[in-house]
Design a protein around this motif. Structure first.
Motif, PDB file in Angstrom:
ATOM      1  N   LYS A  12      36.597  34.821  32.813  1.00 42.93           N
ATOM      2  CA  LYS A  12      35.211  35.097  32.440  1.00 42.93           C
ATOM      3  C   LYS A  12      34.525  35.798  33.610  1.00 42.93           C
ATOM      4  O   LYS A  12      33.714  36.688  33.441  1.00 42.93           O
ATOM      5  CB  LYS A  12      34.541  33.751  32.164  1.00 42.93           C
ATOM      6  CG  LYS A  12      33.127  33.805  31.659  1.00 42.93           C
ATOM      7  CD  LYS A  12      32.614  32.359  31.604  1.00 42.93           C
ATOM      8  CE  LYS A  12      31.487  32.188  30.634  1.00 42.93           C
ATOM      9  NZ  LYS A  12      31.282  30.758  30.334  1.00 42.93           N
ATOM     10  N   ASP A  13      34.893  35.351  34.835  1.00 47.31           N
ATOM     11  CA  ASP A  13      34.256  35.885  36.042  1.00 47.31           C
ATOM     12  C   ASP A  13      35.220  35.751  37.216  1.00 47.31           C
ATOM     13  O   ASP A  13      36.357  35.294  37.060  1.00 47.31           O
ATOM     14  CB  ASP A  13      32.938  35.136  36.330  1.00 47.31           C
ATOM     15  CG  ASP A  13      33.128  33.622  36.377  1.00 47.31           C
ATOM     16  OD1 ASP A  13      34.227  33.166  36.756  1.00 47.31           O
ATOM     17  OD2 ASP A  13      32.171  32.884  36.041  1.00 47.31           O
ATOM     18  N   LEU A  14      34.756  36.141  38.383  1.00 47.87           N
ATOM     19  CA  LEU A  14      35.590  36.127  39.592  1.00 47.87           C
ATOM     20  C   LEU A  14      36.130  34.732  39.895  1.00 47.87           C
ATOM     21  O   LEU A  14      37.317  34.557  40.186  1.00 47.87           O
ATOM     22  CB  LEU A  14      34.764  36.649  40.777  1.00 47.87           C
ATOM     23  CG  LEU A  14      35.377  36.524  42.169  1.00 47.87           C
ATOM     24  CD1 LEU A  14      36.687  37.305  42.277  1.00 47.87           C
ATOM     25  CD2 LEU A  14      34.401  37.008  43.244  1.00 47.87           C
ATOM     26  N   ILE A  30      40.029  40.728  32.574  1.00 46.74           N
ATOM     27  CA  ILE A  30      38.621  40.459  32.861  1.00 46.74           C
ATOM     28  C   ILE A  30      37.766  41.613  32.344  1.00 46.74           C
ATOM     29  O   ILE A  30      38.244  42.750  32.266  1.00 46.74           O
ATOM     30  CB  ILE A  30      38.431  40.248  34.401  1.00 46.74           C
ATOM     31  CG1 ILE A  30      37.011  39.761  34.733  1.00 46.74           C
ATOM     32  CG2 ILE A  30      38.795  41.512  35.201  1.00 46.74           C
ATOM     33  CD1 ILE A  30      36.861  39.266  36.171  1.00 46.74           C
ATOM     34  N   THR A  42      30.735  39.867  31.173  1.00 44.98           N
ATOM     35  CA  THR A  42      30.855  41.108  31.947  1.00 44.98           C
ATOM     36  C   THR A  42      30.828  40.795  33.439  1.00 44.98           C
ATOM     37  O   THR A  42      30.367  39.729  33.852  1.00 44.98           O
ATOM     38  CB  THR A  42      29.702  42.073  31.623  1.00 44.98           C
ATOM     39  OG1 THR A  42      28.469  41.388  31.878  1.00 44.98           O
ATOM     40  CG2 THR A  42      29.736  42.514  30.178  1.00 44.98           C
ATOM     41  N   ASN A  43      31.341  41.719  34.236  1.00 42.09           N
ATOM     42  CA  ASN A  43      31.427  41.518  35.686  1.00 42.09           C
ATOM     43  C   ASN A  43      31.128  42.817  36.417  1.00 42.09           C
ATOM     44  O   ASN A  43      31.421  43.902  35.920  1.00 42.09           O
ATOM     45  CB  ASN A  43      32.836  41.052  36.065  1.00 42.09           C
ATOM     46  CG  ASN A  43      33.122  39.671  35.525  1.00 42.09           C
ATOM     47  OD1 ASN A  43      32.768  38.668  36.132  1.00 42.09           O
ATOM     48  ND2 ASN A  43      33.736  39.598  34.354  1.00 42.09           N
ATOM     49  N   SER A  44      30.589  42.684  37.619  1.00 47.41           N
ATOM     50  CA  SER A  44      30.305  43.873  38.432  1.00 47.41           C
ATOM     51  C   SER A  44      31.606  44.460  38.966  1.00 47.41           C
ATOM     52  O   SER A  44      32.616  43.755  39.078  1.00 47.41           O
ATOM     53  CB  SER A  44      29.413  43.483  39.615  1.00 47.41           C
ATOM     54  OG  SER A  44      30.142  42.651  40.508  1.00 47.41           O
ATOM     55  N   ASP A  47      32.832  42.480  41.961  1.00 50.70           N
ATOM     56  CA  ASP A  47      33.562  41.240  41.664  1.00 50.70           C
ATOM     57  C   ASP A  47      34.984  41.524  41.200  1.00 50.70           C
ATOM     58  O   ASP A  47      35.920  40.825  41.569  1.00 50.70           O
ATOM     59  CB  ASP A  47      32.812  40.411  40.598  1.00 50.70           C
ATOM     60  CG  ASP A  47      31.731  39.540  41.225  1.00 50.70           C
ATOM     61  OD1 ASP A  47      31.500  39.663  42.446  1.00 50.70           O
ATOM     62  OD2 ASP A  47      31.103  38.736  40.498  1.00 50.70           O
ATOM     63  N   VAL A  48      35.125  42.567  40.388  1.00 53.97           N
ATOM     64  CA  VAL A  48      36.480  42.926  39.929  1.00 53.97           C
ATOM     65  C   VAL A  48      37.322  43.331  41.145  1.00 53.97           C
ATOM     66  O   VAL A  48      38.492  42.951  41.269  1.00 53.97           O
ATOM     67  CB  VAL A  48      36.443  44.043  38.864  1.00 53.97           C
ATOM     68  CG1 VAL A  48      37.862  44.423  38.441  1.00 53.97           C
ATOM     69  CG2 VAL A  48      35.644  43.602  37.630  1.00 53.97           C
ATOM     70  N   ARG A 241      38.189  34.427  27.087  1.00 52.16           N
ATOM     71  CA  ARG A 241      37.313  34.912  28.174  1.00 52.16           C
ATOM     72  C   ARG A 241      35.946  34.235  28.167  1.00 52.16           C
ATOM     73  O   ARG A 241      35.164  34.446  29.082  1.00 52.16           O
ATOM     74  CB  ARG A 241      37.159  36.437  28.095  1.00 52.16           C
ATOM     75  CG  ARG A 241      38.335  37.157  28.717  1.00 52.16           C
ATOM     76  CD  ARG A 241      38.014  38.586  29.084  1.00 52.16           C
ATOM     77  NE  ARG A 241      37.689  39.400  27.942  1.00 52.16           N
ATOM     78  CZ  ARG A 241      36.622  40.183  27.832  1.00 52.16           C
ATOM     79  NH1 ARG A 241      35.729  40.235  28.800  1.00 52.16           N
ATOM     80  NH2 ARG A 241      36.418  40.910  26.763  1.00 52.16           N
TER      81      ARG A 241
END
Length: 623
Positions: A12-14, A30, A42-44, A47-48, A241
């Protein structure tokens, strides 16, 4: 060459991505800032990038999901985002929209999302020939069909192994759009399939009241791993996710142990896809995190009911039957397994799921927050395991370490520490230091070993430590610790520098697509995707449902799941019941919502149409 077999986990996230890697995932998928089929996961880019760095340390991969359909005005921002993802080291993109195949892209690997409806061998071979390196197969396939697809093309095949099932063919559910203009293909599924419906027959009689008739159990084919590998699967994907960290860690660790056992039995043919070994502070079990009960769906053909009609919520782990209610407490079979703070679930007399919260559990007796009337003999499930959650949520409940050997030796100017990891990467540190003998000339090599073994919070273990000194030299422990820290810091840099990302530059092709006419189910929503299909010989292309929907008369879902089968009225499987034929059309009704069901017995599929649709009802006979 040995085939790598992979566990692919959702992030879902980092934080969840790192947790998945620590629990043993070989790869994670992700969402990026835009265009993923879960708009609230969603992720920046930053972070990815952080996740990529962490994953690559363990030779694990990161795939980014860009699997919505795209509109013309989104294509350029999507292309720019892909370049950013390439520059931060992402291993592959999971896509649905063929417009991406037409873009000026970096040499990044593309995977065809399950949203691209990957069900037949000829279409999958087409995608492989067009440059897709991997195809995420439709969940409805059986072992025989998977084998057929694998034999038709050498593209990598990925298949879901655990998690929620979409009742519709993925990418072909239009219920959300038809009911409120929220498109599942655009990342905003409203989950109409998890609502309660009444089932009404062609005479207007209500057959079933207020039941979750389109809600199906969760998927678990973990015990089919050997058969699926043999059929050609190389990646086992966990759905989820939007799920929590306990679900991710529990599912990954469970599958890691299952897959490792299989790999240990077949060392000459298969190998693990990433590095490191995991240790766990909990016993993973699929019934201990979110689930609606489990089914193997159609992997072994159609052989059991798969509906989860009582509730779309998590059923959890079966504990035992209610023996009796005593005063303000319940006496439950195996009640000693329960803890304060647990959540319990049961099916009431109205066939609906109800929950209670355990205020206190002692000696197998449960004192709930609210005493509800439950019939003796009712099955009790635990869908919130407080003690388990508490352990799994801890950061150190799943730890992954890369094995190394250390050699401390003397050289002309002092000493050298050399670390060699399980993949053959080597890091060395020199210490310029005068050589002094120890007091009484006693060896303190064992002290050195104790301190060199203290790998602490690094991603390494020192499994073999050798000291090669010609004399009993003295070295301050602070120097030993400093060398150890430096050698491992360097090793991490070396591992990241040595990581090889696979690349693939798309080359435009024009081999024929297996169909020349495409209906709305091909989700063509932009001019560029249209151009792609036209170049591959398609002459007629209907617009995506989202762009041309005819309110009230559309087919909103096609599924392998069948309500007639669930009711034991299937002309193929329940011939003995055909004297009790159902008067069609069957209708699902939920408040203002109303759908007609159409049964296509030849391909063994059910269609869901809006209420004003007109279609012919097939006679109940199987050819």
């Amino acid at each position: 060459m040995k085939k790598k077999i992979e566990i692919l986990a959702p992030a879902k996230d980092l934080i969840q991505g790192i947790a998945a890697i620590n629990a043993g995932a070989d790869a994670v998928y992700i969402g990026a800032p835009l265009y993923g089929a879960r708009s609230n996961a969603t992720n920046s880019i930053e972070d990815v990038a952080e996740l990529v760095k962490y994953a690559h340390l363990f030779n694990a991969q990161v795939f980014v999901v860009i699997n919505t359909i795209l509109y013309d005005n989104e294509l350029e921002s999507c292309r720019q985002m892909i370049w950013k993802l390439y520059h931060i080291g992402v291993d592959a993109l999971i896509i649905q929209d063929m417009a991406i195949m037409e873009m000026e892209l970096p040499p990044i690997v593309l995977h065809a999302s399950t949203q691209a409806n990957n069900r037949d061998a000829d279409k999958i071979k087409f995608l492989a020939d067009a440059g897709m390196k991997r195809v995420v197969l439709a969940r409805e396939l059986n072992l025989h069909q998977i084998k057929e697809i694998s034999e038709a093309s050498d593209v990598e095949l990925e298949f879901f192994v655990t998690g929620a099932l979409c009742v519709s063919f993925s990418g072909n559910c239009y219920m959300s759009v038809a009911n409120g203009e929220r498109s599942a293909n655009r990342g905003s599924c409203a989950q109409n399939c998890r609502l309660p419906y009444n089932l009404i027959d062609g005479n207007g009689e209500t057959l079933i009241k207020n039941s979750h008739l389109l809600s199906i159990k969760d998927f678990d084919v973990s015990n089919q791993i050997p058969n699926l590998v043999e059929a050609g699967i190389v990646s086992f994907k966990i759905e989820g996710r939007l799920k929590d960290i306990v679900y991710v860690k529990n599912n990954v660790s469970y599958l890691r142990q299952k897959l490792d056992a299989f790999l240990a039995e077949n060392p000459e043919k298969y190998k693990k896809a990433s590095s490191g070994t995991c240790t766990y502070a909990f016993d993973s079990s699929l019934d201990r995190s979110f689930n609606r009960g489990y089914t193997d769906y159609f992997v072994n053909e159609r052989h059991q009911a798969i509906g989860s009609w009582e509730s779309p919520k998590s059923k959890g782990q079966y504990i035992g039957k209610l023996i009796k209610t005593v005063g303000n407490s319940y006496h439950i079979e195996n009640g000693e397994l329960l803890n304060n703070g647990d959540g319990l679930c049961f099916i009431n007399s109205e066939n609906e799921a109800e929950g209670i919260y355990v205020n206190k559990a002692e000696n197998g007796i449960v004192y709930p927050n609210v005493l509800k009337e439950i019939a003796d003999g009712t099955f009790i499930y635990r869908n919130n395991d407080a003690a388990f959650i508490k352990i799994v949520e801890r950061e150190d409940s799943a730890v992954r370490k890369i094995s190394t050997t250390l050699l401390l030796k003397e050289n002309e100017t002092g000493f050298e520490l050399i670390a060699t990891d399980e993949d053959g990467n080597v890091s060395s540190v020199n210490l310029v230091h005068p050589k002094e003998q120890t007091k009484n000339n006693e060896s303190i090599a064992e002290n050195f070993k104790v301190n060199l073994a203290k790998t602490g919070f690094t991603p390494y273990t020192a499994d073999e430590i050798t000291i090669e000194f010609f004399e009993n030299w003295f070295l301050p422990i602070s120097k030993i610790n400093e060398m150890r820290r430096t050698v491992f810091e360097q090793l991490s840099e070396i591992r990241l520098n040595n990581y090889v990302r696979k690349e693939h530059q798309m080359v435009k092709t024009s081999h024929p697509y297996p169909e020349t006419k495409l209906d709305f189910m091909y989700n063509v929503a932009n001019k560029t995707a249209r151009k792609f299909y036209e170049r591959h010989g398609v002459t007629e292309i209907e617009k995506a449902f989202e762009l041309q929907w005819d309110p009230g008369k559309s087919r909103v879902m096609t599924t392998k799941y069948c309500i007639k089968y669930e009711l034991e009225r299937c002309p193929k499987y329940h011939r003995e019941n055909m004297d009790k034929k159902l008067k069609e059309p069957l209708v699902l009704k939920q408040g203002e919502l109303e759908y007609k069901l159409k049964f296509n017995c030849k391909p063994c599929e059910m269609e869901i149409w809006e209420k004003d649709a007109e279609f012919e009802i097939e006679e109940d006979h199987i050819h």
